[in-house]
Design an enzyme around this catalytic site. Structure first.
Site, short mmCIF file in Angstrom:
data_model
loop_
_atom_site.label_atom_id
_atom_site.label_comp_id
_atom_site.label_asym_id
_atom_site.label_seq_id
_atom_site.Cartn_x
_atom_site.Cartn_y
_atom_site.Cartn_z
CB CYS A 102 -0.92 -0.01 1.22
SG CYS A 102 -2.03 1.41 1.34
CB CYS A 199 -2.77 -0.81 4.44
SG CYS A 199 -2.40 0.78 3.70
#
Length: 360
Positions: A102, A199
């Protein structure tokens, strides 16, 4: 104060990114806050995905600080670059790291590109990490000053180009000090608990997420030492090397707990053994890594470095032996526990993060 910059701050609705925006504003920069809309739980995954509350919290803090606030929709990119990577990895028996991906692909990838397209010179986040200038155009990445919160590990796959545009305003702070600053400023997120989910997905447990998107593929739970079948599992993707809890096999009469020591694709067997230093496959002194990524100059000769084998583990001595531009043999001074294929090994020179690679 550094030269005035136009900075886009990734505001997640948490206290860390809130204080990051506050500090940049106090330093005189032209600051805009933005919530990255990556996931809205549209498939009704079990678990709490508080994206609407997070947006409200981030917007409220932006108003308190006196900065503009935007919502940037990156849902398609997130699905293609993070969720697909995550699900494909688990389906192939790996243990991927969505947080690291991410950061590379979303926060300092498409979000950074969006920022540049809209006239921003830098992107700031609430990471506990520090950037140091080596020259006007080159930078190194250091651990956060608070050893209990350091998040440099999650930035191990960033490039120099990405780091050049990155800002980490809270990297020099300890968490208690950050909370104090938030309280003194009266920020709405001052007492908000830290999120522990995937995330930018929210408080969703990984097993619940996988259960929703990866079909069950049952197989036997096998004791590695004698091939005795101890039970059945729902799918190898629910387990990772070194896992002790949730295996589904009770301890023996001596109260010895089982631990996952391997996965066998041929018959979808989950291999377990009693948790001990001599459990087969649990500890490794030598591993291979691929997809090498360096923040500064690549290391092309054998060297002694330090590595963080997973987040929150201390740095450990290792010998780095390159085998190609993208792969290397790693020899640890001391055997390391539970190194799962697909996870990330971060390389350090003291507190300086050099880069990272993926366990083969």
């Amino acid at each position: 104060m550094s030269a005035r910059e136009k900075i886009l701050v990734a505001m997640s609705g948490g206290v860390d990114s809130s204080v990051a925006a506050l500090l940049l504003k106090q330093q005189g920069h032209d600051v805009v806050g933005a919530y990255m809309k990556n996931w809205i739980n549209e498939d009704n995954v079990i678990g709490h995905c508080p994206w609407m509350q997070d947006i409200d919290d981030a917007r409220r803090v932006a108003e308190q600080i006196g900065i503009e606030f935007r919502v940037v929709n990156l849902m398609r990119d997130y699905r293609e670059r993070v969720v697909a990577y995550l699900l494909d990895g688990y389906a192939r028996g790996l243990t991927p790291n969505p947080d690291i991906m991410c950061n590379r692909e979303i926060k300092f990838g498409v979000f950074r590109a969006w920022a540049r397209d809209h006239g921003f010179s830098a992107v700031a986040t609430g990471h506990y990490a520090q950037r140091a200038a080596l020259s006007p155009d080159a930078f190194s990445l250091l651990e956060g000053a608070d050893p209990n919160k350091d998040q440099s590990y999650f930035l191990a796959l960033l490039s120099q180009e990405q780091l050049r545009d990155a800002r980490f305003p809270i990297g020099h702070l300890a968490k208690p000090e950050l909370r104090r600053l938030a309280r003194e400023a009266g920020l709405a997120t001052a007492e908000k608990k830290d999120s522990q989910g995937i995330c930018f997905i929210g408080e969703v447990k990984m097993q619940d997420f996988l259960r929703a998107y990866v079909p069950d593929a049952p197989g036997p739970i096998v004791r590695a030492t004698d091939e005795r079948i101890l039970g059945e599992h729902r799918g190898l993707h629910f387990y990772t090397l070194g896992q002790r809890k949730g295996i589904g096999v009770p301890s023996n009469t001596d109260n010895k707990a089982y631990v996952v020591v391997g996965k066998r694709a041929a018959d979808r067997a989950l291999l377990v053994a009693f948790d001990s230093p001599d459990a087969p496959g649990l500890f490794q002194r030598e591993v291979r890594v691929h997809s090498l990524s360096w923040i500064n100059d690549p290391i092309t000769s054998a060297q002694h470095l330090e590595g963080r084998v997973r987040y929150r583990d201390p740095r450990v001595p290792l010998e780095f032996i390159p085998e190609s531009e993208t792969s290397a043999l790693i020899r640890f001074r001391d055997p390391q526990r539970g190194l799962a294929s697909g996870q990330i090994l971060a390389f350090y020179d003291g507190p300086r993060l050099l880069g990272g690679a993926v366990y083969s």
